[in-house]
Structure formats: C-alpha cells, structure tokens
Motif scaffolding. Structure first.
Motif, PDB file in Angstrom:
ATOM      1  N   ASP A   1       2.527  -3.759  -3.102  1.00 13.17           N
ATOM      2  CA  ASP A   1       3.075  -3.375  -1.810  1.00 13.17           C
ATOM      3  C   ASP A   1       1.977  -2.619  -1.073  1.00 13.17           C
ATOM      4  OD1 ASP A   1       4.358  -2.338   0.394  1.00 13.17           O
ATOM      5  OD2 ASP A   1       6.144  -1.693  -0.699  1.00 13.17           O
ATOM      6  N   LEU A   2       1.401  -3.240  -0.062  1.00  9.56           N
ATOM      7  CA  LEU A   2       0.274  -2.632   0.642  1.00  9.56           C
ATOM      8  C   LEU A   2       0.649  -1.307   1.286  1.00  9.56           C
ATOM      9  CD1 LEU A   2      -1.385  -5.714   2.379  1.00  9.56           C
ATOM     10  CD2 LEU A   2      -2.386  -4.284   0.601  1.00  9.56           C
ATOM     11  N   ARG A   3       1.904  -1.129   1.621  1.00  6.79           N
ATOM     12  CA  ARG A   3       2.311   0.136   2.235  1.00  6.79           C
ATOM     13  C   ARG A   3       2.205   1.295   1.260  1.00  6.79           C
ATOM     14  NH1 ARG A   3       8.048  -2.040   4.077  1.00  6.79           N
ATOM     15  NH2 ARG A   3       7.834  -2.722   1.917  1.00  6.79           N
ATOM     16  N   ALA A   4       2.233   0.988  -0.041  1.00  9.51           N
ATOM     17  CA  ALA A   4       2.131   2.026  -1.065  1.00  9.51           C
ATOM     18  C   ALA A   4       0.720   2.156  -1.621  1.00  9.51           C
ATOM     19  CB  ALA A   4       3.109   1.737  -2.206  1.00  9.51           C
ATOM     20  N   GLY A   5      -0.063   1.070  -1.585  1.00 10.11           N
ATOM     21  CA  GLY A   5      -1.407   1.109  -2.142  1.00 10.11           C
ATOM     22  C   GLY A   5      -1.372   1.270  -3.649  1.00 10.11           C
ATOM     23  N   GLY A   6      -2.318   2.031  -4.187  1.00  9.84           N
ATOM     24  CA  GLY A   6      -2.311   2.312  -5.611  1.00  9.84           C
ATOM     25  C   GLY A   6      -3.305   1.501  -6.400  1.00  9.84           C
ATOM     26  N   PRO A   7      -3.326   1.686  -7.728  1.00  4.78           N
ATOM     27  CA  PRO A   7      -4.317   1.024  -8.591  1.00  4.78           C
ATOM     28  C   PRO A   7      -4.196  -0.491  -8.578  1.00  4.78           C
ATOM     29  CG  PRO A   7      -2.613   2.121  -9.900  1.00  4.78           C
ATOM     30  CD  PRO A   7      -2.441   2.586  -8.493  1.00  4.78           C
ATOM     31  N   GLY A   8      -3.012  -1.030  -8.348  1.00  2.00           N
ATOM     32  CA  GLY A   8      -2.872  -2.481  -8.290  1.00  2.00           C
ATOM     33  C   GLY A   8      -3.686  -3.087  -7.159  1.00  2.00           C
ATOM     34  N   LEU A   9      -3.764  -2.372  -6.046  1.00  2.00           N
ATOM     35  CA  LEU A   9      -4.568  -2.845  -4.920  1.00  2.00           C
ATOM     36  C   LEU A   9      -6.049  -2.790  -5.256  1.00  2.00           C
ATOM     37  CD1 LEU A   9      -4.934  -3.789  -2.035  1.00  2.00           C
ATOM     38  CD2 LEU A   9      -4.603  -1.420  -1.271  1.00  2.00           C
TER      39      LEU A   9
ATOM     40  N   ARG B   1      -4.450   0.561   6.487  1.00  2.00           N
ATOM     41  CA  ARG B   1      -5.278   1.699   6.052  1.00  2.00           C
ATOM     42  C   ARG B   1      -5.545   1.637   4.545  1.00  2.00           C
ATOM     43  NH1 ARG B   1      -1.761   4.532   9.707  1.00  2.00           N
ATOM     44  NH2 ARG B   1      -2.895   5.079  11.628  1.00  2.00           N
ATOM     45  N   HIS B   2      -4.494   1.349   3.775  1.00  2.00           N
ATOM     46  CA  HIS B   2      -4.670   1.246   2.329  1.00  2.00           C
ATOM     47  C   HIS B   2      -5.613   0.097   1.966  1.00  2.00           C
ATOM     48  CE1 HIS B   2      -0.593   3.420   1.736  1.00  2.00           C
ATOM     49  NE2 HIS B   2      -1.592   4.278   1.667  1.00  2.00           N
ATOM     50  N   LEU B   3      -5.436  -1.043   2.642  1.00  2.00           N
ATOM     51  CA  LEU B   3      -6.276  -2.206   2.350  1.00  2.00           C
ATOM     52  C   LEU B   3      -7.735  -1.927   2.696  1.00  2.00           C
ATOM     53  CD1 LEU B   3      -6.503  -5.193   1.515  1.00  2.00           C
ATOM     54  CD2 LEU B   3      -6.030  -5.797   3.902  1.00  2.00           C
TER      55      LEU B   3
ATOM     56  N   GLU C   1     -12.905  -0.603  13.354  1.00  2.00           N
ATOM     57  CA  GLU C   1     -13.534   0.684  13.040  1.00  2.00           C
ATOM     58  C   GLU C   1     -13.681   0.924  11.539  1.00  2.00           C
ATOM     59  OE1 GLU C   1     -10.849   3.344  14.943  1.00  2.00           O
ATOM     60  OE2 GLU C   1     -11.345   2.642  16.976  1.00  2.00           O
ATOM     61  N   SER C   2     -13.444  -0.117  10.744  1.00  2.00           N
ATOM     62  CA  SER C   2     -13.389   0.028   9.285  1.00  2.00           C
ATOM     63  C   SER C   2     -14.748   0.248   8.634  1.00  2.00           C
ATOM     64  CB  SER C   2     -12.741  -1.209   8.666  1.00  2.00           C
ATOM     65  OG  SER C   2     -13.566  -2.361   8.866  1.00  2.00           O
ATOM     66  N   GLY C   3     -15.821  -0.138   9.320  1.00  2.00           N
ATOM     67  CA  GLY C   3     -17.139  -0.100   8.692  1.00  2.00           C
ATOM     68  C   GLY C   3     -17.444  -1.344   7.889  1.00  2.00           C
ATOM     69  N   LEU C   4     -16.470  -2.257   7.781  1.00  2.00           N
ATOM     70  CA  LEU C   4     -16.664  -3.540   7.109  1.00  2.00           C
ATOM     71  C   LEU C   4     -17.092  -4.594   8.121  1.00  2.00           C
ATOM     72  CD1 LEU C   4     -13.302  -3.502   5.111  1.00  2.00           C
ATOM     73  CD2 LEU C   4     -15.562  -2.967   4.172  1.00  2.00           C
ATOM     74  N   GLY C   5     -17.696  -5.675   7.629  1.00  2.00           N
ATOM     75  CA  GLY C   5     -17.863  -6.837   8.483  1.00  2.00           C
ATOM     76  C   GLY C   5     -16.477  -7.390   8.798  1.00  2.00           C
ATOM     77  N   TRP C   6     -16.209  -7.748  10.053  1.00  2.00           N
ATOM     78  CA  TRP C   6     -14.844  -8.118  10.397  1.00  2.00           C
ATOM     79  C   TRP C   6     -14.792  -9.292  11.375  1.00  2.00           C
ATOM     80  CZ3 TRP C   6     -13.340  -7.702  15.554  1.00  2.00           C
ATOM     81  CH2 TRP C   6     -14.157  -6.919  16.376  1.00  2.00           C
ATOM     82  N   THR C   7     -13.649  -9.971  11.302  1.00  2.00           N
ATOM     83  CA  THR C   7     -13.327 -11.049  12.238  1.00  2.00           C
ATOM     84  C   THR C   7     -11.855 -10.922  12.586  1.00  2.00           C
ATOM     85  OG1 THR C   7     -14.960 -12.541  11.232  1.00  2.00           O
ATOM     86  CG2 THR C   7     -13.237 -13.551  12.593  1.00  2.00           C
TER      87      THR C   7
END
Length: 270
Positions: free
Chosen positions: A41-49, A75-77, A117-123
């Motif tokens: 669940d991306l809304r929760a994040g955690g070690p699984g992500l 944000r978690h992703l 604004e993530s600092g990652l390469g993005w599309t």
C-alpha cells in the motif's frame, strides 16, 4: 533490457503497460496492494516498498485513486526510489489538471510537481479520459429513463492500450520531462457520445443536456480537459481508436463470450 516497476500494475492501465514491457523483453515487477510478491500500500510505505524498488532502473507510476491519498503515496514512492538509486520515474497524469479545478485533478497536479522536484530523472505524460471511463459515465446516466448530461461539454476519449504503448516506450527511453499530451482521435459532445452508446447497446433513451454550476463544470465546458494544439501549446498526440470502434469491439467480445458459454453448457448437457 532494464528492470521496471509498474505501480498499480493490476489496474486497467497498469496491466497493459506490464504486458507491453514484458513483450519488449524487460523484467517487470508489479506493485499493487494485493499482488505478490510486491503487495504494498503506497500510502503506508514501509519495508515492502523498499524491497520492491531495490535494483529497479525505472518506475512507471500508474497507481492512483479518486478517493484520495495520491500525494502521500507519491512521497513514499519517491523517497524509496531515491534511496534505491532509481534512474527514471514515469508518471501518468490527466489532460487538464492545471485547467479544471476538480479535487482529483488538483491531486494529480500536485503529484506532477512532486515528481518534477524529486531529484530523479522524470517523465510526465498527460492523457485524456479512457473510453472505459466515458462508458461507465454513460451507463450510469442510462439507468434513468432520461439520460441527463452536463450541457455544453465535449470529451476526447482515448484507447487505454494506446496510452499503455506510449508509457512503455517512454519507460524504455531516457527521462524526457513533460512530454506532449495524448488524446483520442475525436472531440465529441457528450450527447453525441451517448447516442453512439445507445445505438451500439441497442438501448433507447432520451438525451437531455442540463446546465450545471461550479468551477469544475466551467473548466470542462471551456475544454480545459482536451488536448490543445497551437496558440503556443506543444502539439499533442492523438490515438487512433474511436469511441464507436471501442464500443463495437467490446460488444463483439461479449457476443463471442456468450456464444462460447452457451456452447459449453450445451456440450455438458449432451
């Protein structure tokens, strides 16, 4: 070939993106709330992500919900992707998120900004409404004896498989920033789309346009959700599959499935 994570990979769009990427030879991980081994669940994040993004080159972010939580999920992703050294984040958004003051659209626009604004390469790719969404709206309106539709509103529905193909191509390429929008091949009024639906489905309903109020309605009426060309706007892309073609193919599939089911029952009875 690269390792690509598709969030929302069991959904209408994500499933087709996953199939396309695998057909092109990529290793694909599917992330959703229930898909093992990356049930997150991306809304929760955690070690699984963190496990899901470890060793991933590119993330295609298709997971989304009109019920809320998209910004928290993004944000978690993004946090997990940065920690894992992900090279490229591809996000699917909606045409008009900066033109139509609808709550869900505001959330999608906020996620666009988080990605940028993530600092990652993005599309970021924006697409118009899928045929499936327009069909659900019309089916809901047809539950009444009279189909009541917002007055003066047009739409530009696009085939989801064409959006999936575009996303897969973008995921396999270098980060490109905001790319041209993708819309369907035709801009049609809602009553016109409704009559096509009624004709193909064999239903009879009177279609009535109803004026509405509010900023979101004014934005839709002004065409803020349509692919714009010219007037300083980047030229948008267009799909090829029309709404009638989508409806006809869907009806033919249902007919084939019905005939196969009847044949199976007859064989068992015999």
């Amino acid at each position: 070939m690269t390792t690509i994570l598709v969030t929302g990979g069991t959904g209408t769009l994500g499933r087709l993106v996953t199939e396309r990427l695998r057909a092109d030879g990529h290793e694909v991980r599917v992330l959703s709330r229930h898909a093992q081994p990356y049930a997150v669940d991306l809304r929760a994040g955690g070690p699984g992500l963190a496990r899901a993004v470890a060793g991933v080159d590119t993330v295609v972010h298709c997971a989304s919900s009109p019920k809320g939580g998209d910004e928290e999920a993004a944000r978690h992703l993004i946090e997990a992707a940065r920690a894992a050294g992900v090279r490229h984040l591809v996000y699917i958004s909606i045409v008009g998120v900066d033109q139509v003051p609808l709550g869900y659209y505001r959330s999608k626009l906020a996620v666009e900004r988080l990605v940028e604004e993530s600092g990652l390469g993005w599309t970021v790719l924006r697409a118009t409404q899928f045929h499936e969404l327009v069909l659900r709206v019309l089916q809901g309106a047809a539950k009444l004896p009279v189909m009541l539709l917002p007055a003066g509103v047009s739409d530009q529905p696009v085939e989801v498989a064409e959006v999936a193909a575009r996303l897969a191509a973008l995921a396999a390429a270098a980060p490109a920033g905001r790319v041209p929008d993708l819309g369907g091949p035709e801009v049609r009024t809602l009553p016109d789309l409704a009559r096509s639906y009624l004709r193909v489905s064999g239903r009879r309903r009177r279609v009535v346009e109803v004026p509405l109020a509010g900023g979101a309605y004014r934005g839709f009426r002004a065409g803020g959700h349509l692919v714009r060309e010219g007037a300083g706007e980047p030229e948008g892309g267009h799909g090829k599959v029309t709404f009638e073609e989508f409806l006809t193919e869907r009806a033919e599939r249902a007919g084939r499935a019905g005939r196969a089911g009847r044949a199976g029952r007859a064989g068992r009875a015999g």
